[in-house]
Design a protein around this motif. Structure first.
Motif, PDB file in Angstrom:
ATOM      1  N   GLU A  30       0.381  -0.957  -0.105  1.00  0.00           N
ATOM      2  CA  GLU A  30      -0.406   0.025   0.228  1.00  0.00           C
ATOM      3  C   GLU A  30       0.928   1.250   0.429  1.00  0.00           C
ATOM      4  O   GLU A  30       0.265   2.510  -0.554  1.00  0.00           O
ATOM      5  N   ALA A  33       2.031   1.568  -3.787  1.00  0.00           N
ATOM      6  CA  ALA A  33       1.302   2.255  -4.186  1.00  0.00           C
ATOM      7  C   ALA A  33       0.692   3.571  -4.398  1.00  0.00           C
ATOM      8  O   ALA A  33       0.641   4.369  -4.918  1.00  0.00           O
ATOM      9  N   ARG A  34       0.842   4.119  -3.026  1.00  0.00           N
ATOM     10  CA  ARG A  34       0.629   5.812  -2.154  1.00  0.00           C
ATOM     11  C   ARG A  34       1.971   6.723  -3.548  1.00  0.00           C
ATOM     12  O   ARG A  34       1.894   7.791  -3.706  1.00  0.00           O
ATOM     13  N   GLN A  35       2.669   5.746  -2.935  1.00  0.00           N
ATOM     14  CA  GLN A  35       4.212   6.871  -3.698  1.00  0.00           C
ATOM     15  C   GLN A  35       3.862   6.461  -4.857  1.00  0.00           C
ATOM     16  O   GLN A  35       4.642   7.749  -5.996  1.00  0.00           O
ATOM     17  N   THR A  36       3.675   5.411  -6.172  1.00  0.00           N
ATOM     18  CA  THR A  36       3.914   5.773  -7.282  1.00  0.00           C
ATOM     19  C   THR A  36       2.856   6.503  -7.537  1.00  0.00           C
ATOM     20  O   THR A  36       2.598   7.111  -8.385  1.00  0.00           O
ATOM     21  N   ARG A  37       1.597   6.593  -6.794  1.00  0.00           N
ATOM     22  CA  ARG A  37       0.528   7.849  -7.018  1.00  0.00           C
ATOM     23  C   ARG A  37       0.596   8.999  -6.893  1.00  0.00           C
ATOM     24  O   ARG A  37       0.028   9.919  -7.429  1.00  0.00           O
ATOM     25  N   SER A  38       2.182   9.523  -6.106  1.00  0.00           N
ATOM     26  CA  SER A  38       2.424  10.579  -5.845  1.00  0.00           C
ATOM     27  C   SER A  38       2.665  11.167  -6.276  1.00  0.00           C
ATOM     28  O   SER A  38       3.378  12.342  -6.164  1.00  0.00           O
ATOM     29  N   ALA A  41       3.213  14.004 -12.761  1.00  0.00           N
ATOM     30  CA  ALA A  41       3.147  13.398 -14.306  1.00  0.00           C
ATOM     31  C   ALA A  41       3.953  13.657 -15.620  1.00  0.00           C
ATOM     32  O   ALA A  41       4.673  12.929 -15.671  1.00  0.00           O
ATOM     33  N   GLN A  45      11.152   8.040 -14.438  1.00  0.00           N
ATOM     34  CA  GLN A  45      11.719   7.132 -13.743  1.00  0.00           C
ATOM     35  C   GLN A  45      12.819   6.057 -14.474  1.00  0.00           C
ATOM     36  O   GLN A  45      13.852   6.036 -14.011  1.00  0.00           O
TER      37      GLN A  45
END
Length: 81
Positions: A30, A33-38, A41, A45
């Motif tokens: 989790e 996933a939060r880090q990837t969403r934050s 744009a 990577q």
């Protein structure tokens, strides 16, 4: 009877460890996933991976140099008594 209690306690301990490992795994997923969403744009990577690769190669080169200097360093000779 003693063996039954030993086996039962082992099963209980393994169950507790399994539950704790599962909770840890879920929380790390989790968090990832939060880090990837934050990520912004425009975040690239690929450039970040290249930086990590460069740092890794630099650390490996420094380690090799230090190891070679340690291997090639002259050993002090003991005094003859």
């Amino acid at each position: 009877m003693k063996a039954v209690w030993g086996l039962l306690s082992l099963v209980v301990v393994l169950a507790v460890v399994g539950v704790l490992a599962q909770k840890s795994w879920r929380s790390s997923q989790e968090s990832l996933a939060r880090q990837t969403r934050s990520l912004p744009a425009g975040h690239n990577q690929a450039s970040e991976a290249a930086n990590v690769r460069d740092q890794s190669q630099q650390i490996q080169q420094q380690y090799r140099q230090q190891l070679e200097s340690a291997i090639n360093a002259p050993r002090p000779m003991p005094d003859a008594q």
